[in-house]
Design an enzyme around this catalytic site. Sequence first.
Site, PDB file in Angstrom:
ATOM      1  N   THR A  40       0.858  -1.186   0.000  1.00  0.00           N
ATOM      2  CA  THR A  40       0.000   0.000   0.000  1.00  0.00           C
ATOM      3  C   THR A  40       0.892   1.232   0.000  1.00  0.00           C
ATOM      4  OG1 THR A  40      -1.619  -1.195   1.321  1.00  0.00           O
ATOM      5  CG2 THR A  40      -1.869   1.199   1.193  1.00  0.00           C
ATOM      6  N   LYS A  43      -7.094   1.653  -3.105  1.00  0.00           N
ATOM      7  CA  LYS A  43      -6.638   1.049  -1.843  1.00  0.00           C
ATOM      8  C   LYS A  43      -6.662   2.079  -0.706  1.00  0.00           C
ATOM      9  CE  LYS A  43      -4.770  -1.674   1.148  1.00  0.00           C
ATOM     10  NZ  LYS A  43      -5.655  -2.558   1.897  1.00  0.00           N
ATOM     11  N   LYS A  56       0.292   4.701   8.745  1.00  0.00           N
ATOM     12  CA  LYS A  56       0.968   5.066   7.479  1.00  0.00           C
ATOM     13  C   LYS A  56      -0.073   5.336   6.390  1.00  0.00           C
ATOM     14  CE  LYS A  56       1.897   1.676   4.944  1.00  0.00           C
ATOM     15  NZ  LYS A  56       1.475   0.876   3.789  1.00  0.00           N
TER      16      LYS A  56
HETATM   17  P1  NAP Z   1       5.166  -6.350   7.625  1.00  0.00           P
HETATM   18  O1  NAP Z   1       4.745  -7.624   8.256  1.00  0.00           O
HETATM   19  O2  NAP Z   1       5.639  -5.250   8.478  1.00  0.00           O
HETATM   20  O3  NAP Z   1       6.279  -6.695   6.523  1.00  0.00           O
HETATM   21  C1  NAP Z   1       6.986  -5.651   5.917  1.00  0.00           C
HETATM   22  C2  NAP Z   1       8.001  -6.205   4.943  1.00  0.00           C
HETATM   23  O4  NAP Z   1       8.725  -5.102   4.385  1.00  0.00           O
HETATM   24  C3  NAP Z   1       9.039  -7.133   5.577  1.00  0.00           C
HETATM   25  O5  NAP Z   1       9.406  -8.102   4.630  1.00  0.00           O
HETATM   26  C4  NAP Z   1      10.191  -6.167   5.841  1.00  0.00           C
HETATM   27  O6  NAP Z   1      11.453  -6.788   5.939  1.00  0.00           O
HETATM   28  C5  NAP Z   1      10.122  -5.333   4.593  1.00  0.00           C
HETATM   29  N1  NAP Z   1      10.832  -4.042   4.713  1.00  0.00           N
HETATM   30  C6  NAP Z   1      10.480  -2.981   5.454  1.00  0.00           C
HETATM   31  N2  NAP Z   1      11.369  -1.978   5.288  1.00  0.00           N
HETATM   32  C7  NAP Z   1      12.293  -2.426   4.400  1.00  0.00           C
HETATM   33  C8  NAP Z   1      13.433  -1.858   3.805  1.00  0.00           C
HETATM   34  N3  NAP Z   1      13.820  -0.602   4.083  1.00  0.00           N
HETATM   35  N4  NAP Z   1      14.138  -2.603   2.934  1.00  0.00           N
HETATM   36  C9  NAP Z   1      13.758  -3.862   2.633  1.00  0.00           C
HETATM   37  N5  NAP Z   1      12.683  -4.460   3.160  1.00  0.00           N
HETATM   38  C10 NAP Z   1      11.943  -3.749   4.022  1.00  0.00           C
HETATM   39  O7  NAP Z   1       3.964  -5.741   6.755  1.00  0.00           O
HETATM   40  P2  NAP Z   1       2.686  -6.502   6.132  1.00  0.00           P
HETATM   41  O8  NAP Z   1       1.594  -6.522   7.140  1.00  0.00           O
HETATM   42  O9  NAP Z   1       3.137  -7.744   5.460  1.00  0.00           O
HETATM   43  O10 NAP Z   1       2.247  -5.412   5.036  1.00  0.00           O
HETATM   44  C11 NAP Z   1       2.919  -5.279   3.799  1.00  0.00           C
HETATM   45  C12 NAP Z   1       2.164  -4.254   2.940  1.00  0.00           C
HETATM   46  O11 NAP Z   1       0.817  -4.705   2.710  1.00  0.00           O
HETATM   47  C13 NAP Z   1       2.035  -2.874   3.588  1.00  0.00           C
HETATM   48  O12 NAP Z   1       2.124  -1.882   2.605  1.00  0.00           O
HETATM   49  C14 NAP Z   1       0.651  -2.910   4.216  1.00  0.00           C
HETATM   50  O13 NAP Z   1       0.112  -1.603   4.356  1.00  0.00           O
HETATM   51  C15 NAP Z   1      -0.104  -3.743   3.184  1.00  0.00           C
HETATM   52  N6  NAP Z   1      -1.255  -4.507   3.682  1.00  0.00           N
HETATM   53  C16 NAP Z   1      -1.196  -5.158   4.882  1.00  0.00           C
HETATM   54  C17 NAP Z   1      -2.298  -5.889   5.313  1.00  0.00           C
HETATM   55  C18 NAP Z   1      -2.287  -6.628   6.623  1.00  0.00           C
HETATM   56  O14 NAP Z   1      -3.382  -7.018   7.079  1.00  0.00           O
HETATM   57  N7  NAP Z   1      -1.151  -6.864   7.252  1.00  0.00           N
HETATM   58  C19 NAP Z   1      -3.452  -5.962   4.509  1.00  0.00           C
HETATM   59  C20 NAP Z   1      -3.460  -5.301   3.279  1.00  0.00           C
HETATM   60  C21 NAP Z   1      -2.352  -4.573   2.862  1.00  0.00           C
HETATM   61  P3  NAP Z   1      12.002  -7.319   7.378  1.00  0.00           P
HETATM   62  O15 NAP Z   1      11.344  -8.646   7.587  1.00  0.00           O
HETATM   63  O16 NAP Z   1      13.449  -7.379   7.204  1.00  0.00           O
HETATM   64  O17 NAP Z   1      11.563  -6.295   8.402  1.00  0.00           O
END
Ligand code: NAP
Length: 291
Positions: free
Chosen positions: A96, A171, A239
């Site tokens: 997102t 989104k 965010k």
């Molecule tokens: P998350 O669990 O926090 O995972 C974030 C990912 O991004 C991890 O692989 C992290 O790596 C990586 N990352 C962060 N900063 C980085 C950097 N500077 N360089 C390289 N890798 C980096 O987040 P998530 O819940 O999976 O969400 C991912 C996306 O989907 C977001 O944009 C969120 O808004 C969206 N989303 C989430 C949901 C939900 O329910 N969770 C639903 C719909 C959409 P590390 O493991 O090394 O930290």
Amino acid sequence: MTTVGWIGLGHMGAPMASRLADAGHTLNIYNRSREKADTLAGAGVTIRDSPKEVAGQSDVIFIMLSDANALNAVLGGNDGVLAALSPGKIVVSMSTIAPVDSIAFAKLVEEKGGQYLDAPVSGSVGAAQAGQLVILAGGDATIVDACQPYLDLLGKGTIRFGAAGMGSSAKLAINLLLGVMGQGIGEAVLFAEKLGVDKEKMLELIATSALNSPFFQLKREMYVTNEFPAAFMVELMSKDLGLVKAEADRMKGVFPLAEAADITYRRAKEHGKAKLDVAAVYLELKDQNDR
Ligand code: NAP
């Protein structure tokens, strides 16, 4: 056969990549913290040492990271995706992010001869595990068509919103509603409690009323136990509401509920709830009322 790359194995990326692997696709995966990639390694799944290696070894590269800064980090630099892009490769951006960032990333990919699909998702971890996400596609129809077999493994439907950036716009709009609903449920439950209404009976009332929703059902138990393990973290909701605010400011729009939610989730993040689930906005409201 097409080889698939997957970058980003967080709460969402890991179950999504697993679905592609379980369907028999050959996967090249990368995560900044390697231990998350280790849990996915197995038949047909190879851990690569950099985003560049993933891009070099894959025809379609999915990216599922926190935000635009993270995308910049994996796309750019000597070890980034762009360094290994060549004509014909497709980059599918599922994070997102702001529409304007998605459009900028599309341009970077296209300058290297690649193709870009803006494809954020609606639905959380449970839906990701079950392949029940909704994919919000923004990109040329031929690119969406090329990616559709993968998108069908990840989601129950793909809505085509138009050009790159339009999936991200939709989104932000659905997450505006999510933020407002999360705060609305938290406020209603807390308000009832303050009036002496039994919390579980209030939850039963919401569940049996016309205001019940799959979202409420996913979170209901959290209010009962007062534990909020993250499916979608407060910091990510904050965010997204920040991105909504930026768009609202840019269009000089008036969106009072979005503005209120932006403030509440930001406070929740600042007051130690960043890594909890979005439903923990209830705890923030409780803290504010108990002060
Ligand atoms: P998350 O669990 O926090 O995972 C974030 C990912 O991004 C991890 O692989 C992290 O790596 C990586 N990352 C962060 N900063 C980085 C950097 N500077 N360089 C390289 N890798 C980096 O987040 P998530 O819940 O999976 O969400 C991912 C996306 O989907 C977001 O944009 C969120 O808004 C969206 N989303 C989430 C949901 C939900 O329910 N969770 C639903 C719909 C959409 P590390 O493991 O090394 O930290």
